[in-house]
Motif scaffolding. Structure first.
Motif, PDB file in Angstrom:
ATOM      1  N   LEU A 127      10.068   3.543 -14.519  1.00 53.39           N
ATOM      2  CA  LEU A 127       9.622   2.869 -13.301  1.00 53.39           C
ATOM      3  C   LEU A 127       8.345   2.068 -13.527  1.00 53.39           C
ATOM      4  CD1 LEU A 127      10.371   5.491 -10.540  1.00 53.39           C
ATOM      5  CD2 LEU A 127      11.867   3.894 -11.707  1.00 53.39           C
ATOM      6  N   ASN A 128       7.819   2.134 -14.766  1.00 60.45           N
ATOM      7  CA  ASN A 128       6.594   1.397 -15.062  1.00 60.45           C
ATOM      8  C   ASN A 128       6.951   0.006 -15.561  1.00 60.45           C
ATOM      9  OD1 ASN A 128       3.977   0.711 -15.528  1.00 60.45           O
ATOM     10  ND2 ASN A 128       3.672   2.089 -17.272  1.00 60.45           N
ATOM     11  N   LYS A 134       5.596   5.416 -20.398  1.00 63.34           N
ATOM     12  CA  LYS A 134       5.590   6.652 -19.628  1.00 63.34           C
ATOM     13  C   LYS A 134       6.817   6.873 -18.774  1.00 63.34           C
ATOM     14  CE  LYS A 134       2.030   9.560 -17.716  1.00 63.34           C
ATOM     15  NZ  LYS A 134       0.701   9.736 -17.234  1.00 63.34           N
ATOM     16  N   SER A 135       7.325   5.851 -18.125  1.00 65.13           N
ATOM     17  CA  SER A 135       8.504   6.062 -17.293  1.00 65.13           C
ATOM     18  C   SER A 135       9.254   4.747 -17.105  1.00 65.13           C
ATOM     19  CB  SER A 135       8.100   6.649 -15.937  1.00 65.13           C
ATOM     20  OG  SER A 135       8.286   5.721 -14.899  1.00 65.13           O
ATOM     21  N   GLY A 175       3.343   1.107  -3.091  1.00 61.85           N
ATOM     22  CA  GLY A 175       2.799   0.727  -4.385  1.00 61.85           C
ATOM     23  C   GLY A 175       1.694   1.610  -4.926  1.00 61.85           C
ATOM     24  N   SER A 176       1.505   2.816  -4.371  1.00 61.49           N
ATOM     25  CA  SER A 176       0.431   3.676  -4.873  1.00 61.49           C
ATOM     26  C   SER A 176       0.871   4.522  -6.062  1.00 61.49           C
ATOM     27  CB  SER A 176      -0.074   4.613  -3.774  1.00 61.49           C
ATOM     28  OG  SER A 176      -0.654   3.877  -2.734  1.00 61.49           O
ATOM     29  N   CYS A 177       2.082   5.043  -6.014  1.00 61.89           N
ATOM     30  CA  CYS A 177       2.539   5.936  -7.081  1.00 61.89           C
ATOM     31  C   CYS A 177       3.316   5.171  -8.145  1.00 61.89           C
ATOM     32  CB  CYS A 177       3.431   7.030  -6.512  1.00 61.89           C
ATOM     33  SG  CYS A 177       2.555   8.027  -5.293  1.00 61.89           S
ATOM     34  N   HIS A 178       4.021   4.122  -7.704  1.00 60.22           N
ATOM     35  CA  HIS A 178       4.733   3.244  -8.629  1.00 60.22           C
ATOM     36  C   HIS A 178       4.534   1.835  -8.113  1.00 60.22           C
ATOM     37  CE1 HIS A 178       7.754   2.971  -5.444  1.00 60.22           C
ATOM     38  NE2 HIS A 178       7.965   4.283  -5.488  1.00 60.22           N
ATOM     39  N   MET A 179       4.911   0.858  -8.954  1.00 57.45           N
ATOM     40  CA  MET A 179       4.852  -0.521  -8.499  1.00 57.45           C
ATOM     41  C   MET A 179       5.670  -0.663  -7.203  1.00 57.45           C
ATOM     42  SD  MET A 179       6.862  -3.544 -10.356  1.00 57.45           S
ATOM     43  CE  MET A 179       6.713  -5.235  -9.777  1.00 57.45           C
ATOM     44  N   LYS A 191       0.821  -1.205   0.000  1.00 58.53           N
ATOM     45  CA  LYS A 191       0.000   0.000   0.000  1.00 58.53           C
ATOM     46  C   LYS A 191       0.861   1.263   0.000  1.00 58.53           C
ATOM     47  CE  LYS A 191      -3.591   2.442   2.434  1.00 58.53           C
ATOM     48  NZ  LYS A 191      -4.009   2.792   3.778  1.00 58.53           N
ATOM     49  N   GLU A 192       1.833   1.317   0.915  1.00 55.41           N
ATOM     50  CA  GLU A 192       2.583   2.572   1.076  1.00 55.41           C
ATOM     51  C   GLU A 192       3.586   2.791  -0.054  1.00 55.41           C
ATOM     52  OE1 GLU A 192       1.470   4.639   3.070  1.00 55.41           O
ATOM     53  OE2 GLU A 192       0.313   3.408   4.471  1.00 55.41           O
TER      54      GLU A 192
END
Lengths: 138, 156
Positions: free
Chosen positions: B140-141, B137-138, B38-42, B35-36
């Motif tokens: 990090l995706n 997109k990035s 994995g919200s903005c990136h995997m 949750k903490e």
């Protein structure tokens, strides 16, 4: 043995309750915001879905260029959004995602982060209530 | 006879594939981390950076690549603990993890997975336009290309 089955009953009752209580928890969050809004602004006369929609779409100058809530949450709250790093975000509309705005710590955490990011300041209680009211009708 | 040969062939190829399957990294299992982080990136597998890197990243969450990603103390401690336990150089972290650990010079504390020598080597053939395409997109995706990454397979 008895304790175990009691625990099991309590646990499943808790589970059922947490599903059934999804609405009341959102209502409680809105009730808290309403109290705060009255304190912040004596002329406060209730939340407005229309103002919430405007907040959702309004573009501001962020630190890396123009940004709005819809930049990440999508042009319509009924669809998926996407973070700047490409991770999918579930829809913000309550009709599409009934778990939205039911965990007050989570709601506060994201208002704090996202309002700071988009508006360069925290959101007022009125803005937060407007936003949730807009999303509840979507 | 023929059948036995085919069976033997299949057996060796599959076990070879398994032996070569060192790109298997267990997905993040901890709900707080999911949750903490994995919200903005995997929620990236801790196996991709050594312990010293995670320590520094978690210490610096208030300014996480320019964003305030600070966490309440309980979550911060849980996130750090999980990352230290499963880091590239943690005991028993597995083959893929050791390869990451081995690729990082001892004196360096990289904060970006995408700057580790192993990551750079594995992605050297990717064309620059690919990274910019809307579905990627990035960098990090990860899941844009590694479709099964969230289930632990990084082979594709």
């Amino acid at each position: 043995m008895k304790t175990w089955s009691l625990l099991a009953v309590a646990a499943s009752a808790g589970l059922v309750a947490s599903v059934a209580l999804a609405e009341p928890r959102r209502d409680a969050i809105l009730a808290d915001l309403r109290e705060q809004a009255k304190k912040e602004d004596p002329r406060f006369a209730g939340f407005s879905a229309e103002r919430g929609a405007t907040l959702y779409r309004a573009t501001h100058q962020g630190k890396d260029g123009p940004i709005s809530c819809s930049t990440c949450h999508g042009s319509t709250p009924l669809g998926n959004g996407q973070t700047r790093l490409g991770k999918a975000i579930d829809p913000m509309a309550v009709s599409k995602n009934p778990a939205r705005y039911t965990d007050s710590a989570n709601v506060e955490k994201w208002f704090k982060r996202n309002c700071t990011e988009v508006l360069g300041r925290g959101c007022t209680a009125t803005e937060k209530g407007d936003f949730i009211t807009f999303m509840s009708g979507q | 006879m023929m059948r036995a040969a085919i069976a033997a062939f299949l057996l060796t190829t599959t076990s070879l594939a398994l032996a070569g399957g060192d790109e298997l990294v267990p997905p993040v299992a901890d709900p707080v981390v999911k949750k903490e982080c994995g919200s903005c990136h995997m929620a990236f597998p801790p196996q991709f950076l050594p312990r010293r890197s995670w320590q520094k990243l978690v210490d610096g969450l208030a300014s996480h690549f320019g964003e305030d990603a600070s966490l309440p103390e309980a979550q911060r401690a849980a996130v750090l603990r999980y990352h230290l336990e499963h880091a590239a150089d943690a005991p028993g972290a597995g083959r893929a993890a050791s390869k990451f650990a081995a690729s990082i010079p001892a004196g360096e504390t990289p904060l970006r997975i995408t700057e580790t020598p192993r990551w750079v080597r594995e992605h050297r053939k990717i064309k620059p336009e690919r990274w910019k395409s809307p579905e990627v997109k990035s960098r990090l995706n990860c899941v844009a290309c590694h479709k099964d990454a969230e289930r632990g397979s990084w082979d594709d």
